[in-house]
Structures are given as C-alpha cells and as structure tokens.
Design an enzyme around this catalytic site. Structure first.
Site, short mmCIF file in Angstrom:
data_model
loop_
_atom_site.label_atom_id
_atom_site.label_comp_id
_atom_site.label_asym_id
_atom_site.label_seq_id
_atom_site.Cartn_x
_atom_site.Cartn_y
_atom_site.Cartn_z
N GLU A 1 0.81 -1.22 0.00
CA GLU A 1 0.00 0.00 0.00
C GLU A 1 0.84 1.27 0.00
O GLU A 1 0.53 2.22 -0.71
CB GLU A 1 -0.98 0.01 1.18
N HIS B 1 -11.30 -4.59 9.39
CA HIS B 1 -11.88 -4.47 8.05
C HIS B 1 -13.26 -3.81 8.08
O HIS B 1 -14.06 -4.03 7.17
CB HIS B 1 -12.00 -5.85 7.39
#
Lengths: 373, 322, 337
Positions: free
Chosen positions: C70, C139
């Site tokens: 990322e 998440h």
C-alpha cells in the site's frame, strides 16, 4: 364467484412499476365506498392516498402494510357477507396464480420506453406512443425541459394515433451538440428527426421555446405541419423572464432552485422535490451546461427574445392555436393579445407557464378538438 | 559518450553553486537569520550533479530533507530557493514550504521531503507517468542511508521492478542517519539489497564526479531503453551536522577535515580536468568568483525581500474554491 | 436512466472517465486479478467485483494490479498524479490506511500548499469502509473523520448509486486529492442512475427529506437509515428534514446550519467512533453558530467507543441503526413511542 371483486395496486403515471402499501385506513369487514381513501401508497416519485375503485365490504386485506408490490397485484378483496370464506380463499389463490403467470409474461414484454434515433442533427431521444390512422402528433418541450414534460398529455392524445414526444438537442437523452443554438437550429433538428423516423407531416404541440419552434415550422415548412398548438410560446413578443433563465442556469442547489422553478406554475405546491431533483440531475449531465448556455444566448440573451415571429403570422398557411396560462411569469400572456383573428387564443385563468401540466385535462381537450381525428 | 568542454564547465558551475549556497546558508543560519530546520548538502555535490547532468525536462527527481543540492542540480532557481529558505513571499514556494519542501514541478523537481523514505514511492509514480504517457522520461529517487532502511524504499524497489519502471534509486550514504552510523544501521549491503530485487546495482565513490557520472549514464540509459530500474550506492560525506546546530560530536574528530583535504569532490574535479588539460584553472576560478557573487547577491536580496502576509495563509490549500 | 447497483454505478463512472480521458488509470490489489497466474485473468475485478471488466476493456497498462504494497502503490499514485496522470488507486479497506497514510496526508495533501500552489495532485483513492459485513475490527471501520481532519484532502461519502457515480466522476475531474469512501454494505443497493456521465459538485449537501419537527444530518450509509426513519415517523405525525452532506471535506455548513435552524431540533448520525467524528464536528458547528435557534439539545447517534466487534450479535449492537436514530429523533421532539 361473480360477486367477489379484487382491489389491485394502481398505476400512477407511465413510469410506475411497483408501489408500497404504506398503511391501510380500513379494517377487514368494513364497508367501503368508491372514492373513499382506503390506504396510503408510495412510489419512488409520489406518495398518495389510494381511493377505492369500488364499493362493498372489504373481506380480506391481502397485502400487508409495508409490502412493496407490482402494479396490478392483489391488495384486497371485496365481497358480500354471504360469500363463504372458502370461496374467498379460492378466489385469492386463483388470482395469485393468474397474476404470477401474467408477471412472468410481463417480464418479457417491454412497456413503452424512450428510444433514440440518429438524425442529421445528431442523436434524438423520443417516446413513441399510440397507433392508428389519426393525424400524428409531435410534442416539443421548452428550454430546460424534456419529453417527460408531456406525461399528462401524450397518453390521452395517443388514442387512435401515433404520437412522438422528443428531446430537443441539448436536452434529455438527445445529443448535447446544439449547433448555433438558435430556434432555426432547433427547427432543423425537428425536421431531421421527422426524416429519420419517416414522418412526413404532423400536428405539433409546442411549449415555450418548443412553441416558437413549432411556429417556425408552421411558417417555414408548412408542408410538414398539419396544425400547431402553441402553449405559452416564445416568439410572439420581446420579454422573457431573465430572473428565471439565469436562475435556472446558475443554481445548483435544490433549495435555491425550488423558488426558481416555482415561478413556472400558478400553485407553487405543484413543484415536487422530484421535479427539482430531476432538473438538477439533467443539468449535471456532461455537455448540458454548455448546450443550455448556447441556446440561451442565441435565443434570449439579456432577457430579450431574439426571434420575433408576430409580424409573419399573416403568412401562415396552417391552423395555429395558442393556449396561455394567465399567470405565466416566464413569458407574459399579453404576448397572446392582438394576434390575427385566424389564431384561436385560449387563456387559462389559474395556470402559469406549465399550463399543459397544471391544466392537463383542459389543454388535452383543446388539442384533441383542434387536431381532430 | 564523452563530456564536452561545456558539460565540464556546467558540471563544475553547478557543484560550486551548491557549495556556495550551502556555505552561505550555514553562515546565515549561524547568524540567526534563517528560521526552522536546515539540512545541508555540502560535500555530496558530485552525486546530485553527476546524475542530473543526464536529465532533461522529461525527467523527474524526488529528494530528501537534504534537498538544496538536488534542487540546484535539477535546475531550480537558486535565488527563489534562497528566498524560500528565508521564508519570503517570493520564495520558490511562496514561503510556505521552506528548506525541507523546496520543489519545482515545472523543472521535474518533486520536492525535498521532510519524511525520510517519502520520495521512492513518488518517483515510482513519476516513472509510471513517463511510461504510460510514453515521454521517454526517467525518475530518480535520492535516498539517504537512513531512508534506505524505510519500508517505503523496499516497497518501491519491488514495485519498480514488477512494473518494470524507468526508475533509479540513488542511495546517498553519507555515513550517518542523524547521529547513527550506517555501518551499524544498515544490515547487509545496499548493492545486495538492490540485486535481491533483481535490479542492477553498483557502488560508486561519491567524491568522484566522473565515476558517478558514468554509473548514472548507464542506469539512466537502461531505464530510458525500457530496461527497468537500477540502484546506485553512492558513498559520500556531509561536511556539516545533520541539521544546522548539530555539532556532530558523534563523528571522529578529524573525519571531515581529512576528507576535505583529500577527497573533496570539487577539489578532485579541478585536479582531474586541469591535469588532463580539459579546462584551465582560470576558467574554474572565474566560475568560483561568479558563484560566490551570485549567492551573495541571492542572500542580500532574500534578506531585503518582503514576508508573506495574512492573506497568503489560506491560499493554495485547494485548487478549487473550498 | 436505468436501475443500477452502487457497484455498477462506480464501475460505470470509472469506465466513462477512462474513455473520456486517457490520463485516467486505475490501480490496486487484484482490481483485475490473476496477474502472472496460470488461470483466469480479471478473476476478481476487485475483492467485491467493483472494477470487473475494466482490465479486458482498457488493458493492463491502464488497469494496474499491484503487489500488496500500500505505501508503494498509493505513493506511486500520488507521484503519478503530480506528474501528469489522473490515477484512481484502490485502497482495498480503509483500515489499511495505517500502512500508507504518510503518502496521503504528508505528501498528496500538502504538495499544493508546501509548493506554493505550483502543484496539482489529481489523485483519487477509492476505499471500502463501514460495518455490517462481520469483517471484524481491522476491516470494518469508518475513519473518514481522520481524512476530513487533513487540509488539502477532499472526502466524499456517496450514499446511493446516483451519488456514487456523480461524486466519483467529480472526484476524478477534481484537481485536488480526493478520498472516496464506498460502504461495503451498499454495493448491491439499487437506484436510478443516468447512463450519461455527470458530476455532482462537492460541498453541496443533498436535502433528501423536508420536514418541520427535526433535522437529521447523516453521513454515507446512515443517510439511508435516516430516510427510512423519516418516512416511518412522517406517518406518525413527526416530519423530519434529512441532510446528506455528500462530502465531509468540503462540508456544506450553510445547508447544515440553515436546516438545523429551521426545525431547531437536531440529530446527527455518524457510523464513526464517537470522539472527534463528524457528529461532534457538526454538533459543535451548530452549537456555535445556531445555538439561539435550538429548541432541544443536539443528539448524536454514533457507533460506540470500541473497535468493531466480530460476532453478529455484537456488531448489530455496534451499528447506529434505524432504531437508535428513531429514538434520538423522538427524544429531541419530545414524543415518546
């Protein structure tokens, strides 16, 4: 069994596919009268009280509150007290079976939906309704409008004849290329549309800018025009509300656009949230802002109408009528005064600029009578 | 490919300008005339200039907190840079960035960067732009030995390789990340790290402009030709502390002095070109004088220049009205 | 105009913008899928299929699958934006911002200001947020308040398919970095979406309901809950205004203050944790600038101050759902059930 009658989900407007039964206002066993408000029904566009289509005793409430059902689905059953419960059960079961089959068939058939056609003036979207040998009718909306503006007019006029409601260039689902953007360019686009769909001649119904376009057609292409009904038309005088045009063009927030759109009608309550939202959604489409700017500056820059057709009315070879909302705040109804005697002018007292929506029944009758069969 | 006489003059001019610039900033900071943090590049000039001599307007570089040298080497205006360091309105960044954020994207200079390891991912993006838009450009990240240990740097090695980007990672190893020696902080070797990601990787002596120029040429030509990323480990020396005000007591007492006497990149350059008869001493002396005068002028003007005002506080946050 | 899901609306926005502008590229982990693998290509089209079909249409040069990196690829998107592309990077779950935030808040957000206005960074970071998927603590978070806090970033929270397409197109055309939040529980939500491209301007709230008794200001998925509550209560004689600010940065303070003042009774609904979130921000704004118009204390309906739990039994308690919103509205209007 003949004395058992169904109450079904109504169809409000062309687009309605399903509705939500929000609340019943009557209990099972109640006696209901035709026209009585027996339930609340909501659609994505509108919420309204549902008036009973018939009288009798409501024996069954088949649909539950909060249930969303397709148009035509069984909501309740009306029957005499003498009818046995078993017969009611059999009726409901039979109805549901037939309805399920009908729904399956409906899924494959298409209701009337707008189509598009490529023309010499670019892509034009239109809604075609009706069939038959009657004089065809073409509906032409005004500045910032689209074919849906004829929601209340096109279906009734479509009995026994073909009708077309079109989106002008720069509007709705049509091309956002508007050429010079003036009335001449729009008139040429309408002719190009007629060529593309093989329509030689039609009766025209035009609103506002669409009225000017219809009149321009009547003057310059009389061979294509059976008659022209001009509703609150442009082209018959110099004034047009600069406040409305500028506000329409520059406002991007619903709460600020609402008062602008309320200028269109005599009764501001007619402007719904959906109407405001639909205008905003249209204005956000790519190319619309530039197209509207071009049309506005070519046709009514600075609040003055560029095209003046009043002096040419003596040369008209086809019948023309004018319908005006007396409270029109966009194009003053005074433009309808002093026209040649051959032009029939109807003034609707409680209507504004959207006379065809505000007084749909009266306008429809005037058009039907004028166009004939 | 050989360096022309003009190239040599240009290389020396750029290196000397960087040295004069940094020395002047050092003096002005010591005198209390410059606010904030400044990190000086003096001693490492051959690295920035050795690479940037091969670059043009298609190419982008990302720098570090020690960015003045990279800016000058990539063509940023030294006068506007000096204004910026003084926090003046007409600084290269309007006085809003300062020493650690000098940038000029029109010159392909993507910024000095206050975040150690901030640059490598950015130049992967610049290399991706060059590749996607087919400009033929390359992108270089200058990274310190400290930044070489950041995860962003390793992620960028990997990304540059799997995307086959025209990217070059230049590890400028001046021996210290702040106070901590790279001989302690770097596990393995920089070259092996590069090779571990499948990149061609070499070490070069950062005091030797010509050696740097040559490995830069190879890496940049490879990148332009679609051959993917490379890593170059430049061994060099910073003359001043980590930032101005750092007495650098962690260094050996004679470390910098000995390097300056024997390996100073400008001195070595001068020796090489005069001994080989490529340039004469007078031409180089003239450049020295010009550079000194130019930087003195920049400092004088920067001192006299107006500060930004309250109306500048809220501009440039967004492109569109907010 | 036709019915499309939130997922289809986002896909269509990406497709139309990529057709319109060759500089628009998209990148992210498995946004096509199968790269270098022996089997199916475009295997996923993103973990929930949002970008499916774009790689076959535009090719792998413009639809870039990335390694799981990322910091690397978000930073690359930022760098590419500063050098001529208009990248749309997908940060699969916003919870992963912890491994790439520097590239967003220290780099992308600040380039324009730090560089004296001489930079544009037209990067879009699309990211999934929100609870309701039994996806547990790492998440399921909202986190948009964190991004809203950063000057230089813009933050969009589309609440339905129409909003999703128009706000994403605006995000891509915007010259500032935009964080575009997609609620994972809304991908199958259907709504009318025009086939043509259109952009919804930032910083203009959508007033989805107009009422007299209370004003509900809600964000993202919560707008739908608020609409449902308003519709239910309207049948019981309580009429509510519902405001969807659409973007938290810029924030349409004008509409918020105007609608709050109109009813004088305010409920702010925010799925984010309760400290320093949009609810506290909006409540403070109203308390500061419209205090004299208030007829009752402002109520905030938010998630509690705990990580998002896994067990469905707990997660359902965590989400600020319609029941909690309804109770808050009843409390501010003083009408119990």
């Amino acid at each position: 069994m003949a004395d058992i009658q169904p109450i079904v989900m109504p169809k409000w407007g062309l687009a309605m596919q399903e509705g939500m039964l929000a609340a019943w206002h009557v209990e099972e066993g109640a006696t209901i009268a035709k026209g009585q408000e027996i339930a609340d029904i909501e659609t994505s566009k509108i919420a309204n009280a549902f008036e009973s289509p018939l009288s009798g005793i409501l024996r069954r409430r088949v649909a539950g509150e909060g249930e969303t059902l397709p148009v035509g689905a069984l909501l309740g059953v009306v029957a005499d007290p003498s009818v046995a419960d078993a017969d009611l059960d059999a009726f409901v079961a039979g109805f549901q079976e037939r309805f399920a089959a009908e729904m399956a068939a409906r899924a494959t058939e298409k209701g009337p939906e707008p189509e598009t056609v490529e023309t010499a003036a670019g892509r034009i979207r239109f809604l075609k309704l009706g069939e038959g040998d009657g004089t065809p009718v073409v509906f032409v909306h005004g500045f910032g409008g689209d074919l849906n503006n004829w929601l209340f007019n096109q279906p009734p006029l479509a009995e026994g004849r073909v009708t077309y409601a079109i989106d002008l260039p720069g509007h709705g689902g049509s091309t956002k290329e508007v050429g010079s953007g003036d009335v001449g360019a729009m008139t040429a686009a309408v002719c190009a549309f007629m060529d593309a769909v093989g329509l030689k001649k039609a009766a025209f119904v035009g609103h506002s800018l669409g009225g000017a376009i219809s009149l321009d057609l009547a003057l310059n292409h009389p061979e294509r025009v059976h008659s022209a009904t001009l509703i609150c038309p442009a082209g018959l005088g110099p004034e047009i509300s600069v406040e409305y045009i500028d506000g329409f063009m520059t406002t991007s927030r619903a709460r600020k656009l609402r008062p602008i759109l309320e200028m269109l009608v005599a009764d501001p309550a007619l402007v719904t949230n959906e109407m405001v939202e639909d205008v905003l959604k249209f204005k956000r489409l790519d190319g619309v802002e530039a197209a509207l700017n071009k049309i506005a500056s070519a046709t009514f820059a600075g609040g003055r109408q560029a095209l003046q057709l009043t002096d040419k009315l003596g040369a008209l070879q086809v019948p023309v009528q004018v319908i005006w909302g007396a409270q029109d705040r966009i194009v003053p109804a005074s433009h309808g005064q002093g026209l040649p005697a051959s032009i029939k002018v109807t003034l609707l007292p409680d209507a504004g600029h959207l006379a065809h929506m505000e007084k749909a029944n009266e306008v429809n009758e005037l058009i039907k009578a004028f166009v004939g069969d | 490919m050989q360096l022309s006489r003009d190239d040599l003059l240009q290389a020396y001019r750029r290196m000397r300008l960087i040295r004069e610039f940094e020395d002047a900033v050092h003096d002005e900071f010591s005198a209390g005339n410059i606010p904030g943090f400044v990190h000086l590049y003096a001693g490492e000039e051959a690295s920035a200039v050795g690479f940037c001599m091969h670059l043009d307007e298609r190419d982008a570089i990302a720098s570090t907190h020690r960015g003045h040298g990279h800016c000058i080497a990539k063509g940023c205006d030294e006068r506007a840079m000096m204004f910026e360091i003084f926090g003046k309105k007409d600084g290269l960044c309007g006085g809003k960035g300062g020493s650690m954020h000098i940038a000029d994207l029109s010159k392909g200079m993507m910024g000095a960067n206050g975040i150690v390891g901030g640059g490598p991912p950015l130049i992967c993006g610049a290399a991706l732009s060059a590749k996607t838009l087919k400009t033929g450009g390359v992108a270089i990240a200058f990274v310190g030995d400290g930044g070489s240990n950041q995860g962003t740097t390793f992620e960028s090695y990997n990304l540059a390789k799997v995307w086959n980007l025209p990217a070059i990672f230049v590890i400028e190893d001046n021996g210290y990340a702040e106070t901590t020696s790279s001989s302690w902080s770097v596990a393995g070797s920089q070259v092996d790290r590069g090779k571990g990601f499948g990149m061609p990787a070499v070490q070069v002596d950062g005091s030797d402009f010509f050696a740097v120029w040559e490995v830069a040429r190879e890496a940049i030509e490879r990148a332009r030709g679609g051959g993917g990323p490379s890593l170059v480990h430049v061994k060099c020396m910073r003359y001043y502390g980590h930032f101005e005000g750092d007495a650098a007591t962690y260094k050996a007492p004679d470390e910098v002095a000995r390097y300056k006497a024997t390996k100073d990149p400008l001195m070595l350059f001068r020796q090489r070109v005069t001994e080989a008869g490529l340039l004469d001493g007078q031409a180089l002396d003239a450049i020295d004088r010009e550079a000194k005068a130019r930087i003195e002028q920049c400092v004088a003007e920067a001192k006299a220049a107006p500060l930004p005002t309250e109306k500048d506080l809220l501009t440039d946050v967004y492109t569109s009205p907010y | 105009m036709s019915k499309k899901t939130y997922r289809q609306a986002i896909n269509e926005a990406l497709r139309q913008e990529m057709e319109r502008d060759e500089r628009v590229i998209i990148m992210g982990e498995d946004i096509a899928g199968g790269l270098g693998s022996p089997g199916e290509q475009d295997a996923w089209g993103g973990p929930l299929g949002v970008t499916k079909g774009l790689m076959p249409k535009f090719g792998r040069d413009r639809v870039l699958d990335t390694p799981i990196t990322e910091s690397g690829f978000i930073g690359a998107a930022v760098g590419a934006a500063a050098t001529g592309l208009r990248p749309v990077a997908e940060l699969m779950f916003v919870d992963f911002f912890g491994v790439c935030f520097d590239q967003i808040f220290n780099q992308a957000a600040k380039f324009k200001y730090m560089f004296g206005g001489k930079a544009v960074t037209p990067v879009v970071i699309r990211t999934m947020y929100g609870a309701g998927f039994r996806a547990a603590s790492q998440h399921s978070q909202c986190l948009y308040p964190v991004f809203t806090h950063i000057p230089g970033l813009k933050v969009a929270l589309p609440s339905n398919p129409y909003e999703a397409k128009g706000l994403l197109i605006q995000s891509i055309r915007d010259d500032d970095p935009v964080i575009f939040f997609e609620h994972k529980a809304m991908y199958d939500l259907e709504g009318e979406v025009p086939d043509e491209p259109y952009a919804i301007p930032f910083g203009e709230a959508n007033v989805t309901r107009e009422g007299d008794d209370a004003t509900i200001i809600a964000f993202g998925r919560m707008v739908n809950f608020a609409n449902d509550v308003a519709d239910k209560l309207s049948k019981q004689g309580i009429s509510c205004t519902v405001v969807d600010p659409r973007t938290t940065s810029p924030l349409d303070t004008e509409t918020i203050l105007e609608t709050a003042a109109e009813t004088g009774r305010v409920v702010v609904v925010d799925e984010a944790h309760p400290r320093c979130n949009m609810a506290t921000d909006v409540a403070a704004l109203i308390a500061q600038d419209a205090f004299d118009k208030l007829k009752a204390p402002i109520k905030m309906v938010t998630a509690p101050h705990c990580p998002v739990p896994f067990s469905p039994a707990l997660e359902d308690l965590y989400i600020p759902g319609p029941d909690k919103i309804e109770a808050a509205v009843r409390a501010v209007v003083g009408k119990a059930h």
